[in-house]
Design a protein around this motif. Structure first.
Motif, PDB file in Angstrom:
ATOM      1  N   ASN A  55       0.806  -1.218   0.000  1.00 33.03           N
ATOM      2  CA  ASN A  55       0.000   0.000   0.000  1.00 33.03           C
ATOM      3  C   ASN A  55       0.844   1.275   0.000  1.00 33.03           C
ATOM      4  N   PHE A  56       2.095   1.196  -0.386  1.00 35.75           N
ATOM      5  CA  PHE A  56       2.977   2.360  -0.401  1.00 35.75           C
ATOM      6  C   PHE A  56       3.979   2.226  -1.524  1.00 35.75           C
ATOM      7  N   GLU A  57       4.618   3.360  -1.844  1.00 31.43           N
ATOM      8  CA  GLU A  57       5.663   3.383  -2.870  1.00 31.43           C
ATOM      9  C   GLU A  57       6.973   3.821  -2.227  1.00 31.43           C
ATOM     10  N   ASN A  58       7.539   4.938  -2.679  1.00 30.96           N
ATOM     11  CA  ASN A  58       8.826   5.409  -2.167  1.00 30.96           C
ATOM     12  C   ASN A  58       8.715   6.168  -0.854  1.00 30.96           C
ATOM     13  N   GLU A  59       7.534   6.687  -0.558  1.00 29.45           N
ATOM     14  CA  GLU A  59       7.334   7.447   0.669  1.00 29.45           C
ATOM     15  C   GLU A  59       6.039   7.005   1.334  1.00 29.45           C
ATOM     16  N   ILE A  60       5.994   7.185   2.632  1.00 28.03           N
ATOM     17  CA  ILE A  60       4.784   6.866   3.379  1.00 28.03           C
ATOM     18  C   ILE A  60       4.421   8.050   4.256  1.00 28.03           C
ATOM     19  N   LEU A  61       3.174   8.078   4.691  1.00 33.29           N
ATOM     20  CA  LEU A  61       2.752   9.070   5.665  1.00 33.29           C
ATOM     21  C   LEU A  61       3.327   8.694   7.018  1.00 33.29           C
ATOM     22  N   ARG A  62       3.511   9.670   7.878  1.00 35.89           N
ATOM     23  CA  ARG A  62       4.117   9.391   9.187  1.00 35.89           C
ATOM     24  C   ARG A  62       3.230   8.519  10.061  1.00 35.89           C
ATOM     25  N   ASN A  63       1.932   8.508   9.830  1.00 33.57           N
ATOM     26  CA  ASN A  63       1.017   7.734  10.680  1.00 33.57           C
ATOM     27  C   ASN A  63       0.318   6.622   9.910  1.00 33.57           C
ATOM     28  N   GLU A  64       0.950   6.081   8.911  1.00 34.39           N
ATOM     29  CA  GLU A  64       0.360   5.087   8.027  1.00 34.39           C
ATOM     30  C   GLU A  64       0.649   3.659   8.488  1.00 34.39           C
ATOM     31  N   ASN A  65      -0.333   2.775   8.310  1.00 28.95           N
ATOM     32  CA  ASN A  65      -0.099   1.347   8.467  1.00 28.95           C
ATOM     33  C   ASN A  65       0.493   0.829   7.156  1.00 28.95           C
ATOM     34  N   LEU A  66       1.389  -0.134   7.241  1.00 34.63           N
ATOM     35  CA  LEU A  66       2.001  -0.729   6.057  1.00 34.63           C
ATOM     36  C   LEU A  66       1.347  -2.078   5.791  1.00 34.63           C
ATOM     37  N   SER A  67       0.944  -2.297   4.550  1.00 28.45           N
ATOM     38  CA  SER A  67       0.259  -3.532   4.178  1.00 28.45           C
ATOM     39  C   SER A  67       1.060  -4.263   3.108  1.00 28.45           C
ATOM     40  N   PHE A  68       1.266  -5.564   3.314  1.00 33.63           N
ATOM     41  CA  PHE A  68       2.021  -6.408   2.396  1.00 33.63           C
ATOM     42  C   PHE A  68       1.151  -7.591   1.985  1.00 33.63           C
ATOM     43  N   ASN A  88      -3.228 -14.010   2.994  1.00 42.43           N
ATOM     44  CA  ASN A  88      -1.984 -13.591   2.348  1.00 42.43           C
ATOM     45  C   ASN A  88      -1.655 -12.108   2.538  1.00 42.43           C
ATOM     46  N   THR A  89      -2.386 -11.404   3.410  1.00 43.01           N
ATOM     47  CA  THR A  89      -2.131  -9.974   3.605  1.00 43.01           C
ATOM     48  C   THR A  89      -1.781  -9.678   5.054  1.00 43.01           C
ATOM     49  N   LEU A  90      -0.608  -9.097   5.241  1.00 42.08           N
ATOM     50  CA  LEU A  90      -0.085  -8.752   6.556  1.00 42.08           C
ATOM     51  C   LEU A  90      -0.023  -7.233   6.686  1.00 42.08           C
ATOM     52  N   VAL A  91      -0.557  -6.707   7.797  1.00 46.25           N
ATOM     53  CA  VAL A  91      -0.549  -5.275   8.058  1.00 46.25           C
ATOM     54  C   VAL A  91       0.334  -5.005   9.277  1.00 46.25           C
ATOM     55  N   PHE A  92       1.204  -4.007   9.153  1.00 48.83           N
ATOM     56  CA  PHE A  92       2.014  -3.555  10.279  1.00 48.83           C
ATOM     57  C   PHE A  92       1.494  -2.204  10.725  1.00 48.83           C
ATOM     58  N   SER A  93       1.226  -2.058  12.024  1.00 51.75           N
ATOM     59  CA  SER A  93       0.752  -0.804  12.595  1.00 51.75           C
ATOM     60  C   SER A  93       1.758  -0.340  13.649  1.00 51.75           C
ATOM     61  N   PRO A  94       2.449   0.781  13.391  1.00 48.61           N
ATOM     62  CA  PRO A  94       3.416   1.275  14.372  1.00 48.61           C
ATOM     63  C   PRO A  94       2.698   1.870  15.581  1.00 48.61           C
ATOM     64  N   PHE A  95       3.310   1.775  16.751  1.00 48.96           N
ATOM     65  CA  PHE A  95       2.734   2.354  17.962  1.00 48.96           C
ATOM     66  C   PHE A  95       2.830   3.881  17.951  1.00 48.96           C
ATOM     67  N   GLU A  96       3.827   4.421  17.271  1.00 54.08           N
ATOM     68  CA  GLU A  96       4.027   5.866  17.183  1.00 54.08           C
ATOM     69  C   GLU A  96       4.248   6.231  15.721  1.00 54.08           C
ATOM     70  N   GLU A  97       4.155   7.507  15.409  1.00 56.77           N
ATOM     71  CA  GLU A  97       4.403   7.962  14.052  1.00 56.77           C
ATOM     72  C   GLU A  97       5.832   7.623  13.636  1.00 56.77           C
ATOM     73  N   PHE A  98       6.008   7.380  12.330  1.00 56.09           N
ATOM     74  CA  PHE A  98       7.345   7.168  11.803  1.00 56.09           C
ATOM     75  C   PHE A  98       8.148   8.461  11.955  1.00 56.09           C
ATOM     76  N   ALA A  99       9.425   8.325  12.247  1.00 54.55           N
ATOM     77  CA  ALA A  99      10.296   9.498  12.369  1.00 54.55           C
ATOM     78  C   ALA A  99      10.412  10.175  11.004  1.00 54.55           C
ATOM     79  N   PRO A 100      10.392  11.516  10.967  1.00 54.56           N
ATOM     80  CA  PRO A 100      10.499  12.202   9.678  1.00 54.56           C
ATOM     81  C   PRO A 100      11.880  12.038   9.061  1.00 54.56           C
ATOM     82  N   ASN A 101      11.909  12.058   7.740  1.00 50.62           N
ATOM     83  CA  ASN A 101      13.165  12.013   6.984  1.00 50.62           C
ATOM     84  C   ASN A 101      14.062  10.857   7.399  1.00 50.62           C
ATOM     85  N   ALA A 119      14.665  -0.073  14.606  1.00 50.65           N
ATOM     86  CA  ALA A 119      13.475  -0.751  15.138  1.00 50.65           C
ATOM     87  C   ALA A 119      12.276   0.193  15.158  1.00 50.65           C
ATOM     88  N   ILE A 120      11.117  -0.369  14.835  1.00 50.57           N
ATOM     89  CA  ILE A 120       9.857   0.373  14.867  1.00 50.57           C
ATOM     90  C   ILE A 120       8.904  -0.418  15.753  1.00 50.57           C
TER      91      ILE A 120
END
Length: 115
Positions: free
Chosen positions: A36-49, A86-99, A75-76
């Motif tokens: 569900n993402f390309e080269n960049e993600i939102l800081r508060n986005e879940n990642l889906s594979f 076949n679909t795994l979602v990762f949800s971070p506890f905090e926003e991803f660090a910028p840059n 580590a996140i």
């Protein structure tokens, strides 16, 4: 909203064919079919594979799991959930660090599912 670069994560998780394991039925390799993402993600986005084959039974679906199926560096803290076989979602506890750039690799816990 600020986006964050994850080029190394993409290279590690998507562009490399996952030779993670062989399925006993036909010996097909497990690969990431989509994300569900390309080269960049939102800081508060879940990642889906989404993988090219079913890895988990229905009994494991829609349950948050602290098992680290993918190990991120740096580590996140977060948790995983299978939304389909076949679909795994990762949800971070905090926003991803910028840059920041992250790498990821499959763990033995995910590879065990391939048997």
């Amino acid at each position: 909203m600020k986006k964050l670069s994850i080029c190394l994560l993409l290279l590690s998780l998507i562009s490399i064919a996952f030779v993670a394991c062989n399925r006993s039925a036909g010996g097909a390799m497990v690969e990431i079919q989509s994300k569900n993402f390309e080269n960049e993600i939102l800081r508060n986005e879940n990642l889906s594979f989404t993988f090219n084959t079913t890895l988990v039974p229905d009994s494991l679906l829609m349950k948050w799991d602290s098992t680290a199926y993918i190990q991120f560096n740096p580590a996140i803290p977060g948790r995983f959930r299978w939304t389909s076989g076949n679909t795994l979602v990762f949800s971070p506890f905090e926003e991803f660090a910028p840059n920041s750039q992250f790498t990821g690799k499959l763990t033995k816990d995910l590879l065990k599912l391939c048997r």
